[in-house]
Design an enzyme around this catalytic site. Sequence first.
Site, PDB file in Angstrom:
ATOM      1  N   CYS A   2       0.956  -1.161  -0.063  1.00  0.00           N
ATOM      2  CA  CYS A   2       0.086  -0.171   0.075  1.00  0.00           C
ATOM      3  C   CYS A   2       0.781   1.151  -0.019  1.00  0.00           C
ATOM      4  CB  CYS A   2      -0.839  -0.115   1.128  1.00  0.00           C
ATOM      5  SG  CYS A   2      -1.997  -1.486   1.234  1.00  0.00           S
ATOM      6  N   ARG A  27       1.445   1.332  -5.823  1.00  0.00           N
ATOM      7  CA  ARG A  27       1.559   0.596  -4.800  1.00  0.00           C
ATOM      8  C   ARG A  27       0.298   0.096  -4.434  1.00  0.00           C
ATOM      9  NH1 ARG A  27       6.556   1.526  -2.281  1.00  0.00           N
ATOM     10  NH2 ARG A  27       5.842   0.350  -0.402  1.00  0.00           N
ATOM     11  N   TRP A  72      -3.885  -1.683  -1.287  1.00  0.00           N
ATOM     12  CA  TRP A  72      -3.986  -3.005  -1.937  1.00  0.00           C
ATOM     13  C   TRP A  72      -4.393  -4.196  -0.819  1.00  0.00           C
ATOM     14  CZ3 TRP A  72      -1.487  -7.865  -1.723  1.00  0.00           C
ATOM     15  CH2 TRP A  72      -1.643  -8.668  -2.861  1.00  0.00           C
ATOM     16  N   GLY A  98       1.682  -3.158   5.146  1.00  0.00           N
ATOM     17  CA  GLY A  98       2.279  -4.242   5.612  1.00  0.00           C
ATOM     18  C   GLY A  98       1.167  -5.448   6.047  1.00  0.00           C
ATOM     19  N   GLU A 487       0.497 -10.311 -17.133  1.00  0.00           N
ATOM     20  CA  GLU A 487       0.362  -9.309 -16.203  1.00  0.00           C
ATOM     21  C   GLU A 487      -0.665  -8.009 -16.636  1.00  0.00           C
ATOM     22  OE1 GLU A 487       4.292  -8.567 -13.587  1.00  0.00           O
ATOM     23  OE2 GLU A 487       4.709  -8.260 -15.540  1.00  0.00           O
ATOM     24  N   LYS A 601       3.045  -2.908  -7.225  1.00  0.00           N
ATOM     25  CA  LYS A 601       4.420  -2.546  -7.769  1.00  0.00           C
ATOM     26  C   LYS A 601       5.227  -3.242  -6.491  1.00  0.00           C
ATOM     27  CE  LYS A 601       7.561  -1.215 -10.440  1.00  0.00           C
ATOM     28  NZ  LYS A 601       7.590  -1.847 -11.762  1.00  0.00           N
TER      29      LYS A 601
END
Length: 606
Positions: A2, A27, A72, A98, A487, A601
């Site tokens: 994130c 991210r 994310w 995280g 991807e 990413k």
Amino acid sequence: MCGIVGAISDRNVVPMLLAGLQRLEYRGYDSSGLALLERGEMSRLRVAGRVAELAQRGAALQGRSGIAHTRWATHGEPSEANAHPHLGGDSVLVVHNGIIENHRVLRAELAEFGYRFTSDTDSEAIAHLIHHLLKTGGDLLDAVRNAMARLSGAFAIGVLCRDWPDRLVCARRGSPLVLGQGFGEQFFASDIAALLPVTQRMAYLEDGDIAELQRQRIRIVDQHGTMQQCEMHTVDMNVDVTELGPYRHFMQKEIFEQPGAVANTVQRAIELGCRAELFGPDAEAIFTAAPAIRILACGSSYHAGLVARYWLEEWAGLPVSVEIASEYRYRRCREPDGTLVIAISQSGETADLLAAVHAARERGKVRLLAICNVPHATLTREAELLFLTQAGIEIGVASTKAFVTQLAALYVLAVALARCRAGLSEAELQALNDALPGLPARINATLALEPELERWAHELAHCRHALFLGRHTLFPIALEGALKLKEIAYIHAEGHAAGELKHGPLALVDEDMPVIVCAARDALLGKLASNVREVQARGGRLFILAAPGTEGEFEGIGHHLTVPGGGPLTALTMALPLQLLAYHTACRKGTDVDKPRNLAKSVTVE
């Protein structure tokens, strides 16, 4: 995986936060949010959508301190309730990158104290825990430090508290966090890209440290409360590197930045003749004594390592194994003393890779060489030897210039090791050195194939599956080409060593199966041509990318393009048309090229 950003200033920080999030959206982009403090009043805005929607809805907000987040999802589906920032009690707001591994235990404990959870995330437990610890006394920094002692996992967090309006607190363990310093204002973010528009004075927060940001100062302590130094450095990078310019997508921009990125990466190697000193003062002794090489990497970096294995084994005469970091860390094996462990990473913060490096050090007296694109990343600070690639910021999720500059760095490494190990004659070493100065021009010439590759993409866009074939160093390039198509174009693709075709994949070949072949002018060319004929005999649709001098082998077979240049660097230049092919296929299909679904990413979670 994130993106987080925070700012405290005498001016409205909302434009800064939103601009930072836009630069961090690579991210994570399934939800976003921000929280603000203005004259003692808290406000929070969250959306189950992209930063553009957050910016539209939050344009009128005001705040002189704030935190923001683009997500994310790891715990809980993308939704407004699961979006950050999360509220702890009635006064603490937290953004988090995280995974908190013991969040279930913390949730149960905090529920007993009366805290009510409104999300499915692990992150909400951090906010409630900090709120609970503030009740026991101390300031906000103390509460965050004490909370860190209770958290298991990897994380970077930013904290805003209504009762401490003159400060922000941020902390990291295992996930990156950078601090920024302005005139009467301070910042933190997951990546320097978020801060470039507001400051070039930055410092990377050390692992385990906590920073307290006030308008006129930054105070840092370690996990024990001991004061730490904050050494700011000037980042010599223009904000324009994060702008799209005339290109349609960042991926296209970054593909066409590769001549310059490679030139910058190999410049010193050309000047010094690919010598060991490029990697550190002790490199020659370490290279000479190494009994074996172990390469650790993930994703595209793993494919770069597979290419390098051929160079290292042939030129330096050393046994080389290449490991997927997330698998290696859970294997039980010994590392012979002196083994050279090469860790390859674009960000230097990949959780699986860092864990694999730590595992390698526990298994023997190894020596660590990092190949990385970020100067002050965790990986680069832990390594004894280092080679920094010069790709610059890469925003597109699918790696292009970071991958190609890794190949360039590994080529230089292989030549340097060959020199130390006397694996090649002086004439052979000179020939390998002489290939580098002309490499950027070769890349430019290869990129000129874009119009024809765009025509190929029109055919591929209608396919559901694809095979990529190569031999020797082009086998890993086939893997990379398949990965790119998966991807960003969402087409099921497989890369195979061409010699394995008859051991299974040939069963998939029919008139609906495109087969993309990478051909080098080498000792295996005849064998590869036989594999191509096997595909042709079964009606496969062939797309052949071939080095100069191989045209006769494929005359009259399918589509054919000659890729400029030859020799050992064919693997590097062959990656470029595969990037362009995947890019234009994705454009033809209308997918989100820079932000493919379900991917982000920087992979800082396991």
